[in-house]
Design a protein around this motif. Structure first.
Motif, PDB file in Angstrom:
ATOM      1  N   SER A 100     -12.770  25.916  27.759  1.00 13.70           N
ATOM      2  CA  SER A 100     -11.509  26.666  27.687  1.00 13.70           C
ATOM      3  C   SER A 100     -10.997  27.100  29.049  1.00 13.70           C
ATOM      4  CB  SER A 100     -11.696  27.904  26.800  1.00 13.70           C
ATOM      5  OG  SER A 100     -12.054  27.545  25.489  1.00 13.70           O
ATOM      6  N   TYR A 147      -7.043   8.985  25.340  1.00 12.47           N
ATOM      7  CA  TYR A 147      -7.405  10.342  25.760  1.00 12.47           C
ATOM      8  C   TYR A 147      -6.847  10.594  27.158  1.00 12.47           C
ATOM      9  CZ  TYR A 147     -11.037   7.553  28.038  1.00 12.47           C
ATOM     10  OH  TYR A 147     -11.685   6.591  28.776  1.00 12.47           O
ATOM     11  N   ASP A 154     -14.889  17.381  25.075  1.00 15.53           N
ATOM     12  CA  ASP A 154     -14.967  18.690  24.421  1.00 15.53           C
ATOM     13  C   ASP A 154     -13.691  19.496  24.614  1.00 15.53           C
ATOM     14  OD1 ASP A 154     -15.516  18.818  27.182  1.00 15.53           O
ATOM     15  OD2 ASP A 154     -16.584  20.725  26.975  1.00 15.53           O
ATOM     16  N   GLY A 157      -8.960  18.892  21.793  1.00 10.08           N
ATOM     17  CA  GLY A 157      -8.961  18.404  20.423  1.00 10.08           C
ATOM     18  C   GLY A 157      -9.381  16.962  20.260  1.00 10.08           C
ATOM     19  N   GLU A 160     -11.698  16.142  16.928  1.00 11.54           N
ATOM     20  CA  GLU A 160     -11.000  16.212  15.644  1.00 11.54           C
ATOM     21  C   GLU A 160      -9.975  15.086  15.516  1.00 11.54           C
ATOM     22  OE1 GLU A 160     -11.351  18.660  17.830  1.00 11.54           O
ATOM     23  OE2 GLU A 160     -12.796  19.946  16.800  1.00 11.54           O
ATOM     24  N   ARG A 161      -9.218  14.847  16.600  1.00 10.92           N
ATOM     25  CA  ARG A 161      -8.180  13.817  16.588  1.00 10.92           C
ATOM     26  C   ARG A 161      -8.785  12.427  16.382  1.00 10.92           C
ATOM     27  NH1 ARG A 161      -6.437  14.930  21.348  1.00 10.92           N
ATOM     28  NH2 ARG A 161      -7.537  13.301  22.489  1.00 10.92           N
ATOM     29  N   GLN A 164     -10.320  11.880  12.857  1.00 12.58           N
ATOM     30  CA  GLN A 164      -9.255  11.626  11.884  1.00 12.58           C
ATOM     31  C   GLN A 164      -8.722  10.204  12.014  1.00 12.58           C
ATOM     32  OE1 GLN A 164      -5.851  14.239  12.214  1.00 12.58           O
ATOM     33  NE2 GLN A 164      -5.057  13.640  10.227  1.00 12.58           N
TER      34      GLN A 164
END
Length: 413
Positions: A100, A147, A154, A157, A160-161, A164
């Motif tokens: 983050s 990407y 990490d 997203g 998750e992306r 999916q």
């Protein structure tokens, strides 16, 4: 090694026969759909600038694209401005998790162009055409997990992306398991996906994995980028001091620089990655902490401590646990480091300043052979095929590599 079980193949065939509605346009059931993970900076990015003030010498607003081979470079943002606007900001506050701490400059937004589609990674046109010759269709059973190459998997997203995308590709193609293909840094991101999903998920959705020159343990030359920079549009080294400085700062700010650097646990001291000719001191991957300390780059050291060796692969607990058909090149002089005038950022380097060893012209033999650790993977097939004399970028379009890929795609989808 054990092959795939007969029962699992029968179950997969039955699943195809009772595929869900809406899959009538899916390609034939005798081959696996493909999700491609592109190499470093081979995903097309759109950078939108809106009233930025962090680089006052650059346009306040506008847009440009960032990707290797960009055939319509910006006329409004020169290379130095692009570097400055793509230099990540780092918040070192210890209360924040490392993932983050990175952000774009204020007023700068970076997005993947045509995510999931083949148009997001045009470098792989020969691969797409070869698959089309086998009856594949773009954006149906050929999809691309692009990407932002500055970021590690990490951040932003990615997990998750991508999960999916794989699941959607599976469903859109008659509930057929997906084959992952990665090139260069792409296999690092694919490996992160495979090691951050459950065994049940992998068994359901993944047919196999083809890493082409996978940069799994990193490579030596990356250690020099915070000093020399590298222009990602054509992978050339800067030729002016201003560009060298802007590019070096951009690479120093990117966590992927350190994730892509030679992991001391794999490399040890088998190669010199930076040589400071002003002091005569040489640094191997094992010396990375001393390198960044001597260079007075504490933020680089902090990021490096976290991201070097970040995507684990060499121990049993981090095996991908799917069938793997790896490819590599060899027999070409390959840059692994640089002789620098000193340890200041923004240096111009020439051909006589580079340190080399055998490899594929981009990644050295240590990197390309590290995947052999997966020979110990139980219950799944593994192979590593050498392509002597085939350079790193050409591997993904080489006829023999693509012929083998097509063969593997037909194995119990």
């Amino acid at each position: 090694m054990f092959g795939k079980s007969w029962l699992r193949g029968v179950v997969a065939a039955l699943v195809v026969l009772v595929a869900a509605p809406g899959t009538a346009d899916a390609s034939p059931p005798d081959r696996a759909p493909v999700v491609l993970f592109p190499a470093f900076h081979l995903t097309k990015l759109k950078v939108t600038v809106d009233q930025q003030t962090g680089a006052p010498e650059c346009p306040r607003s506008g847009s440009f694209e960032d990707w290797y081979g960009n055939d319509h470079p910006s006329t409004g943002f020169d290379q130095v401005c692009q570097d400055r606007l793509l230099t990540l900001r780092y918040d070192a506050h210890p209360s924040k998790p490392m993932s983050s701490r990175f952000s774009n400059p204020a007023g700068v937004d970076v997005r993947i162009i045509d995510y999931g589609k083949t148009g997001s990674a045009p470098f792989y046109e020969p691969l797409y055409r070869r698959l089309e010759a086998e009856g594949y269709r773009r954006n149906t059973d050929i999809r691309v997990a692009g990407y932002d190459s500055r970021l590690t998997p990490d951040i932003g997203g990615f997990l998750e992306r991508t999960r999916q995308l794989v699941e959607t590709t599976y469903r859109d193609n008659g509930n057929r398991r997906v084959h992952l293909v990665g090139h260069s840094n792409g296999p690092v991101y694919a490996q992160y996906l495979l090691t951050h999903t459950t065994r049940a998920w992998r068994d359901k959705y993944i047919q196999g994995f083809t890493p082409i020159a996978g940069n799994l343990p990193g490579q030596g030359l990356t250690y020099s980028l915070p000093f020399t920079g590298l222009n990602t549009r054509d992978f050339s080294y800067p030729t002016t001091g201003e560009n060298a400085a802007s590019s070096a700062r951009m690479h120093a700010s990117a966590p992927s620089t350190y994730m892509s650097a030679a992991d001391p646990e794999i490399f040890g001291d088998r190669e010199v990655v930076v040589q400071d000719t002003s002091t005569g001191v040489s640094y191997t991957p094992r010396d990375y902490a001393k390198l960044f300390t001597d260079a007075k780059l504490p933020v680089a050291k902090e990021i490096a401590d976290h991201y070097i060796g970040f995507v684990e692969f060499a121990e049993a607990g981090s095996f991908p646990d799917v069938d793997v058909y790896a490819e590599k090149g060899s027999g070409l002089p390959t840059v692994v480091g640089a002789r620098l005038a000193d340890l200041t950022s923004g240096q111009i380097v020439g051909g006589d300043r580079f340190l080399t060893r055998d490899g594929d012209g981009n990644q050295e033999d240590i990197t390309n052979e590290a995947v052999l650790a997966w020979r110990a993977m139980p219950c799944h097939d593994f192979s590593l095929t050498d392509n002597p004399g085939v350079d790193h970028l050409s591997l993904a379009s080489h006829r023999n590599v693509l012929d083998r890929l097509v063969t593997h795609l037909r194995r119990s989808p």
